[in-house]
Design an enzyme around this catalytic site. Structure first.
Site, PDB file in Angstrom:
ATOM      1  N   SER A 200       8.803  19.463  11.235  1.00  0.00           N
ATOM      2  CA  SER A 200       8.218  20.556  10.453  1.00  0.00           C
ATOM      3  C   SER A 200       9.334  21.099   9.586  1.00  0.00           C
ATOM      4  O   SER A 200      10.367  21.523  10.094  1.00  0.00           O
ATOM      5  CB  SER A 200       7.683  21.655  11.364  1.00  0.00           C
ATOM      6  OG  SER A 200       7.344  22.781  10.589  1.00  0.00           O
ATOM      7  N   ARG A 201       9.131  21.077   8.269  1.00  0.00           N
ATOM      8  CA  ARG A 201      10.213  21.509   7.369  1.00  0.00           C
ATOM      9  C   ARG A 201      10.335  23.030   7.314  1.00  0.00           C
ATOM     10  O   ARG A 201      11.225  23.548   6.663  1.00  0.00           O
ATOM     11  CB  ARG A 201      10.001  20.920   5.966  1.00  0.00           C
ATOM     12  CG  ARG A 201      10.045  19.405   6.004  1.00  0.00           C
ATOM     13  CD  ARG A 201      10.155  18.770   4.640  1.00  0.00           C
ATOM     14  NE  ARG A 201      10.100  17.314   4.804  1.00  0.00           N
ATOM     15  CZ  ARG A 201       9.102  16.547   4.416  1.00  0.00           C
ATOM     16  NH1 ARG A 201       8.062  17.080   3.823  1.00  0.00           N
ATOM     17  NH2 ARG A 201       9.125  15.250   4.612  1.00  0.00           N
TER      18      ARG A 201
END
Length: 529
Positions: free
Chosen positions: A391-392
């Protein structure tokens, strides 16, 4: 002779009197004629002023959307049956862009791509607003950072690949690996928010699925009380390609209605691989040039302009009023502070994430949850590959206690999976490796979750704390799920206010960890007897 002279002023006066009251506005419908029809696509001659994405209407009520503007004809895709449309049929411009009527009345309903209810419950009631299917995404100035969590209720997701309001998180994997289950569990988990009066409205877009599969999904959502805040859009495999192609845009438009009126919305596109196939079908019939791997060259643009519409809008009312391409029907009703979160699904072939469509969507989204067939077959649910999933947004989309507890979890699990692969070859293990593998196995067991049983975030934190702190070292792997049940039961009964409620509110201190350790130690003792 002079009496017969006609004065110019008299003539103009008579003419003025005769012309008075006659409307001088010329009103006309621009009509065209069908030159060619087939495979859900029509070519029309005569619509010289037609615009891209404009809605056209045939005499029998069937609608079409303009896709190609050529020198001597217009290419349009049909939103319905082509059975009664023949060469020579007439078609009129509506002077309206393709749009959907959105409003609270859609909640709890199942509709098709053109907004017609298909659940047998009659017409959609309540006030409806016209929302365009295609719309420019909000600019950077109008976006807020993604820093508020959207809880999925899944320990593996909320701890290692968290999702925030306004984010776009891709769910990717082969068929039958549990992609839809993650999306449905996330929708079910929003029930608590709905009951607390802070709903996250959900839109589930089913593209190219069997009607029976969609009916089964709707039934599941009803059983868990999730249809109260959900809209289902079904473009089944038996529907024309254009209906499947436009369905995700309908989902985005309905989501934008909630977002722009200051609410939070979640849209699930299940799945964009089938939308890509439908778009390819339509494009090649329209003779649009194909690109790499025989897909039309603009397939990337198709998915990017859809997914970029997910955003969390700034809260200042006056700025939100000036958002890009605001629909006229929403003028005066727009509030800032709303969000639209997107969960697109993509199906891979034999786990190949480097194929054309997967790489496209990976590059557009803010992270991906990769589901693996091997893990699924081993009974891991959800079957998330920790190494590839990311998840950025990361810890920004987590509450403080979850951030502290899950900080090392992802690294630990990735390390465990590598070591577990090496130990298959046999040989002696040193003490540290043995402990790492033991801890990893038990954490893996803790992350397994039954279908449609999302867990509240405070309980997730409590359980994962036991795993990451190594409090399960004295019990065998097969007793981990039993430990989890007893541990949570004790917390629910004896420590709801002192631990669970405080964790939910973001508290995490020595007092809370001391109670968690004591309850865990007592539970381990009970299981050892």
């Amino acid at each position: 002779m002079s009496n017969n002279v006609i004065k110019t002023s008299e003539v103009s006066e008579v003419l003025r009197m005769q012309l008075e009251g006659i409307s001088t506005d010329i009103k006309f419908d621009e009509t065209g004629v069908v030159m060619q029809v087939g495979d859900g696509v029509v070519r029309i001659y005569g619509l010289h002023n037609a615009e891209a994405n404009e809605l056209l209407r045939f005499d029998n009520g069937v609608e079409a959307i303009v896709m190609n503007l050529e020198e001597d004809n217009v290419g349009a895709v049909l939103l319905g049956s082509s059975a009664e449309i023949r060469e020579g049929s007439t078609v009129k411009r509506t002077n309206r862009m393709a749009s959907i009527m959105a409003g609270e009345g859609l909640l709890g309903r199942v509709i098709n791509t053109v907004g017609t209810p298909i659940d047998g419950k009659g017409k959609v009631t309540g006030e409806l607003f016209e929302m365009p299917l295609e719309r420019k995404a909000p600019g950077v100035v109008f976006r807020q950072p993604v820093d508020t969590p959207l809880q999925t209720g899944l320990k593996a997701v909320d701890s290692m690949t968290p999702i925030g309001l306004g984010q776009r998180e891709l769910i990717i994997g082969d068929r039958q690996t549990g992609k839809t289950s993650i999306a449905i569990d996330t929708i079910i988990n929003q029930r608590a928010n709905f009951e607390a009066g802070n709903p996250i409205y959900c839109i589930y877009v089913a593209v190219g699925q069997k009607g029976s599969t969609v009916a089964s999904t709707v039934q599941t959502l009803k059983e868990y009380g999730a249809m109260d805040y959900t809209v289902v859009i079904a473009a089944n495999g038996s529907d024309p390609a254009a209906m499947q192609y436009y369905a995700p845009f309908v989902g985005a438009a309905i989501g934008e209605y909630f977002r722009d009126t200051g609410r939070n919305a979640l849209v699930v596109y299940d799945d964009l691989s089938k939308q890509a196939v439908a778009y390819r079908e339509v494009s090649l019939i329209l003779r649009r040039p194909s690109g790499r791997e025989a897909y039309p060259g603009d397939i990337f643009y198709l998915h990017s302009r859809l997914l970029e519409r997910a955003a969390r809008i700034i809260s200042q009312q006056e700025v939100a009023e000036h958002m890009n391409d605001l629909p006229p029907s929403l003028k005066g009703k727009v509030k800032g502070g709303g969000s639209l979160t997107a969960l697109p699904l993509i199906e891979t072939q034999a786990g190949d994430v480097s194929a054309y469509i997967p790489t496209n969507v990976i590059s557009i989204t803010d992270g991906q949850i990769f589901l693996e067939t091997d893990l699924f077959n081993q009974g891991k649910r959800p079957a998330i590959n920790v190494g590839i999933s990311v998840s950025r947004v990361g810890g920004n989309a987590q509450i403080k206690p979850m951030k502290k507890v899950s900080g090392t979890l992802k690294m630990d699990q990735a390390q465990y999976q590598e070591l577990a692969a090496f130990t298959k070859f046999g040989g002696d293990m040193d003490k540290v490796t043995a402990m790492t593998i033991d801890k990893g196995k038990k954490n893996e067991q803790l992350l397994i979750q039954p279908l449609h049983q999302p867990m509240s975030v405070e309980k997730q934190v409590a359980v994962l704390y036991c795993g990451t702190e190594g409090l399960l070292r004295d019990i065998p792997v097969e007793k981990v799920s039993e430990f989890e049940k007893q541990f949570l039961f004790t917390l629910d009964v004896n420590h709801k206010e002192t631990v669970l409620d405080r964790l939910k509110n973001g508290e995490f201190n020595d007092e809370i960890t001391a109670i968690l350790r004591k309850v865990a130690a007592d539970t381990v003792k009970q299981l050892q007897n």
